[in-house]
Design an enzyme around this catalytic site. Structure first.
Site, PDB file in Angstrom:
ATOM      1  N   ARG A 107       0.809  -1.221   0.000  1.00  0.00           N
ATOM      2  CA  ARG A 107       0.000   0.000   0.000  1.00  0.00           C
ATOM      3  C   ARG A 107       0.839   1.266   0.000  1.00  0.00           C
ATOM      4  NH1 ARG A 107      -2.875   1.934  -2.693  1.00  0.00           N
ATOM      5  NH2 ARG A 107      -3.988  -0.056  -2.665  1.00  0.00           N
ATOM      6  N   LYS A 142       2.520  24.689  -2.951  1.00  0.00           N
ATOM      7  CA  LYS A 142       1.258  24.056  -2.547  1.00  0.00           C
ATOM      8  C   LYS A 142       1.378  22.537  -2.704  1.00  0.00           C
ATOM      9  CE  LYS A 142      -1.384  28.161  -3.766  1.00  0.00           C
ATOM     10  NZ  LYS A 142      -2.389  28.763  -4.674  1.00  0.00           N
ATOM     11  N   LYS A 184       5.075  38.556  -1.397  1.00  0.00           N
ATOM     12  CA  LYS A 184       3.712  38.317  -1.846  1.00  0.00           C
ATOM     13  C   LYS A 184       2.774  39.400  -1.314  1.00  0.00           C
ATOM     14  CE  LYS A 184       2.324  34.026  -2.076  1.00  0.00           C
ATOM     15  NZ  LYS A 184       2.208  33.871  -3.545  1.00  0.00           N
ATOM     16  N   GLU A 213       5.187  39.860  -6.100  1.00  0.00           N
ATOM     17  CA  GLU A 213       3.842  39.575  -6.601  1.00  0.00           C
ATOM     18  C   GLU A 213       3.034  40.867  -6.632  1.00  0.00           C
ATOM     19  OE1 GLU A 213       1.202  36.138  -5.137  1.00  0.00           O
ATOM     20  OE2 GLU A 213       0.364  37.904  -4.132  1.00  0.00           O
ATOM     21  N   ASP A 271      -0.565  38.333 -10.538  1.00  0.00           N
ATOM     22  CA  ASP A 271      -1.433  37.364  -9.885  1.00  0.00           C
ATOM     23  C   ASP A 271      -2.902  37.626 -10.209  1.00  0.00           C
ATOM     24  OD1 ASP A 271      -1.881  35.153  -8.059  1.00  0.00           O
ATOM     25  OD2 ASP A 271      -2.677  36.649  -6.669  1.00  0.00           O
TER      26      ASP A 271
END
Length: 288
Positions: free
Chosen positions: A102, A137, A169, A203, A224
């Site tokens: 698994r 992410k 950001k 950003e 963005d």
């Protein structure tokens, strides 16, 4: 394929965590049902088409509790395969194979899923010169494997961690604005604090922020969630004075149009955060 694979140490750390989660006190079922001397042969087969990634990961996972398990890979990382194709053959102690089945499948299925979706994005922008890049992410603990899978699919990696590169950001800029610090000033101050080799990415979420970012000396400007028309305007404003990265809500349906705006890089969080595990199966060969 050419992508540098994770080290065995990096792979083994992931496998150790997976084993501690899945087999904390031994495999009760296998220990009760399968005689210790039993040998087995099995095949890893594709149940749908895709791009392979994770051969070494699969091998080391299958050998994690018994290194006498032999794994012969029939396809290389980065290679395309069809539904029904034989991907790997295994033989050795049945208990070892059953206990590790698994976790080995979980890892290789996820990596193949990421490589496969990445290859689709790369194909969609073919001929434009635009790079498809991943983001941070990623699944906690699996970043090194997921980033490698992106490379197997023909994509590129963004910064690996917060320690690797400078990227201001929207929330960084909001915190600065609350202190009355403008964008151009903030970039110049950061540049003075950083090594001369540091690359600064900023950003922006409005066209009006582009000129201050250029004035401050940003090396890359990430636009963005810009509309296609705003991306075209951004590329024209920047005019080669910085790299242009597009991000935000990128899909297979929109990525080709984004590439045509003239940006240099498109970062796609969906490569890792939304990739579906590919359907692969491990089938034991009865009477082999």
């Amino acid at each position: 394929m050419g992508a540098t694979a994770p080290s065995t140490g990096q792979i083994d750390r992931v496998i150790d965590i997976a084993l501690s989660e899945d087999v904390p006190f031994g495999d009760l079922t296998t220990g009760a049902f399968v005689p210790k001397p039993a040998q087995a042969q099995a095949q890893l087969r594709a149940r749908e088409p895709g791009i392979f990634s994770g051969g070494q990961v699969f091998t080391r996972a299958m050998q994690a509790v018994d290194d006498r398990v032999s794994v012969d890979l029939d396809v290389a990382d980065g290679a395309e395969f069809a539904a029904g194709d034989l991907l790997a053959q295994l033989h050795g102690p049945a208990r070892g194979i059953l206990t590790c089945e698994r976790i080995a499948l979980n890892l290789v299925q996820r990596m193949c899923g990421i490589a496969t979706v990445t290859a689709k994005f790369v194909a969609a922008v073919e001929g434009t010169g635009v790079r498809i890049a991943d983001t941070r992410k990623t699944t906690p603990g699996l970043r090194v494997l997921e980033r490698y899978a992106v490379r197997c699919g023909g994509g590129h990696n963004h910064r690996f961690s917060l320690s690797d590169a400078v990227m201001a950001k929207d929330n960084h800029l909001a915190a600065l604005a609350a202190e009355g610090i403008g964008l151009a000033e903030a970039i110049r101050t950061a540049r003075a604090r950083l090594p001369h080799t540091a690359h600064i990415e900023v950003e922006v979420d409005r066209v009006e922020q582009i000129l201050p970012a250029l004035e401050g000396g940003a090396d890359t400007i990430m636009v963005d969630n810009f509309s296609p028309d705003d991306m075209v305007q951004a590329v024209e404003l920047i005019a080669g004075r910085a790299l242009v990265e597009a991000s935000g809500g990128v899909s297979l349906e929109t990525v080709a149009g984004i590439a045509r705006t003239g940006v240099d890089v498109i970062s796609v969080g969906a490569l890792t955060h939304s990739a579906r595990a590919l359907d692969l199966g491990l089938d034991f060969q009865v009477g082999a």
